[in-house]
Motif scaffolding. Structure first.
Motif, PDB file in Angstrom:
ATOM      1  N   CYS A  26       0.880  -1.208   0.049  1.00 31.86           N
ATOM      2  CA  CYS A  26      -0.002  -0.043   0.042  1.00 31.86           C
ATOM      3  C   CYS A  26       0.905   1.030   0.057  1.00 31.86           C
ATOM      4  O   CYS A  26       0.478   2.151  -0.625  1.00 31.86           O
ATOM      5  CB  CYS A  26      -1.123   0.066   1.137  1.00 31.86           C
ATOM      6  N   ILE A  29       1.853   1.726  -3.692  1.00 37.79           N
ATOM      7  CA  ILE A  29       0.831   2.537  -4.346  1.00 37.79           C
ATOM      8  C   ILE A  29       0.646   3.788  -4.132  1.00 37.79           C
ATOM      9  O   ILE A  29       0.809   4.575  -5.188  1.00 37.79           O
ATOM     10  CB  ILE A  29      -0.769   1.978  -3.659  1.00 37.79           C
ATOM     11  N   VAL A  30       0.834   4.314  -2.893  1.00 39.74           N
ATOM     12  CA  VAL A  30       1.064   5.605  -2.512  1.00 39.74           C
ATOM     13  C   VAL A  30       2.256   6.535  -3.599  1.00 39.74           C
ATOM     14  O   VAL A  30       1.759   7.600  -3.973  1.00 39.74           O
ATOM     15  CB  VAL A  30       1.423   6.233  -1.236  1.00 39.74           C
ATOM     16  N   VAL A  42     -10.282   0.499  -2.596  1.00 36.07           N
ATOM     17  CA  VAL A  42      -9.568  -0.386  -1.765  1.00 36.07           C
ATOM     18  C   VAL A  42     -10.763  -0.842  -0.645  1.00 36.07           C
ATOM     19  O   VAL A  42     -11.135   0.277  -0.160  1.00 36.07           O
ATOM     20  CB  VAL A  42      -8.367   0.092  -0.969  1.00 36.07           C
ATOM     21  N   LEU A  53      -3.542   5.146   2.794  1.00 33.31           N
ATOM     22  CA  LEU A  53      -4.347   5.186   1.622  1.00 33.31           C
ATOM     23  C   LEU A  53      -5.353   6.135   1.330  1.00 33.31           C
ATOM     24  O   LEU A  53      -5.485   6.793   0.290  1.00 33.31           O
ATOM     25  CB  LEU A  53      -4.734   3.827   1.094  1.00 33.31           C
ATOM     26  N   SER A  54      -5.995   6.430   2.534  1.00 31.87           N
ATOM     27  CA  SER A  54      -7.187   7.189   2.571  1.00 31.87           C
ATOM     28  C   SER A  54      -7.015   8.778   1.988  1.00 31.87           C
ATOM     29  O   SER A  54      -7.961   9.319   1.459  1.00 31.87           O
ATOM     30  CB  SER A  54      -8.019   7.284   3.770  1.00 31.87           C
ATOM     31  N   TYR A  56      -5.255   9.339  -0.605  1.00 28.86           N
ATOM     32  CA  TYR A  56      -5.064   9.347  -1.933  1.00 28.86           C
ATOM     33  C   TYR A  56      -6.172   8.310  -2.679  1.00 28.86           C
ATOM     34  O   TYR A  56      -6.521   8.699  -3.753  1.00 28.86           O
ATOM     35  CB  TYR A  56      -3.912   8.659  -2.385  1.00 28.86           C
ATOM     36  N   VAL A  59     -11.297   4.236   0.242  1.00 21.82           N
ATOM     37  CA  VAL A  59     -11.027   3.212   1.048  1.00 21.82           C
ATOM     38  C   VAL A  59     -12.086   2.926   1.968  1.00 21.82           C
ATOM     39  O   VAL A  59     -12.661   3.714   2.362  1.00 21.82           O
ATOM     40  CB  VAL A  59      -9.731   3.287   1.841  1.00 21.82           C
TER      41      VAL A  59
END
Length: 170
Positions: A26, A29-30, A42, A53-54, A56, A59
């Motif tokens: 993850c 991913i960022v 996600v 992640l949130s 970007y 989620v």
């Protein structure tokens, strides 16, 4: 992590479990989002992944009712604590195994993310049969006989380029 991100496509809806290897995925991913935005959604059971992640991506934190009649995710990315060398990837507890089983049964593609040391361990609880796993992403320390076992079971093996990663992240 970098090798696994290459499996993502715009429009994917993925499940990420709570393991440390999946957390590294993850974070990658960022990093990639800064180079080329990805339009994925996600689903996770991990607060750490939600936090990473949130900012970007959308989620969804799981914790609602399980709906077996829906196939809400097309790919799931799971960690593993080991494998039995014959039939299953394994873990240490029933809660982790059950959540992974649900994710696998509701996904079109299952990807196991782990370092090669996990193939030396067999934990007591099997959760994903070889027949349910499509891809294993691991490092180049994977022993050749294990790679053959996985490929014989029709599992694609992607070896991460650790030298490239070390140069890029030095």
């Amino acid at each position: 992590a970098a090798a696994a991100v290459e499996l993502l496509r715009d429009g994917d809806a993925i499940f990420c479990d709570s393991g440390t290897t999946v957390l590294c995925f993850c974070m990658e991913i960022v990093r990639r989002m800064h180079e080329r935005p990805l339009k994925i959604q996600v689903f996770t059971n991990s607060l750490a992944i939600l936090e990473v992640l949130s900012p970007y991506l959308p989620v969804v934190m799981l914790g609602r009712e399980y709906r077996p009649h829906r196939k809400d995710m097309n790919k799931c990315f799971l960690g593993t604590d080991g494998y039995d060398g014959k039939n299953y990837f394994t873990t240490t507890d029933f809660d982790t195994a059950r959540l992974a089983e649900i994710a696998v049964s509701n996904s079109d593609m299952t990807v196991i993310l782990c370092d090669s040391s996990k193939f030396k361990d067999c934990e007591p609880i099997g959760y994903a049969s070889f027949a349910d796993v499509d891809v294993v992403v691991t490092d180049s320390g994977l022993e050749p006989h294990v790679k053959r076992e996985l490929e014989t079971a029709q599992i694609r093996v992607r070896l991460a380029d650790m030298e490239k990663w070390n140069k890029e992240n030095a």
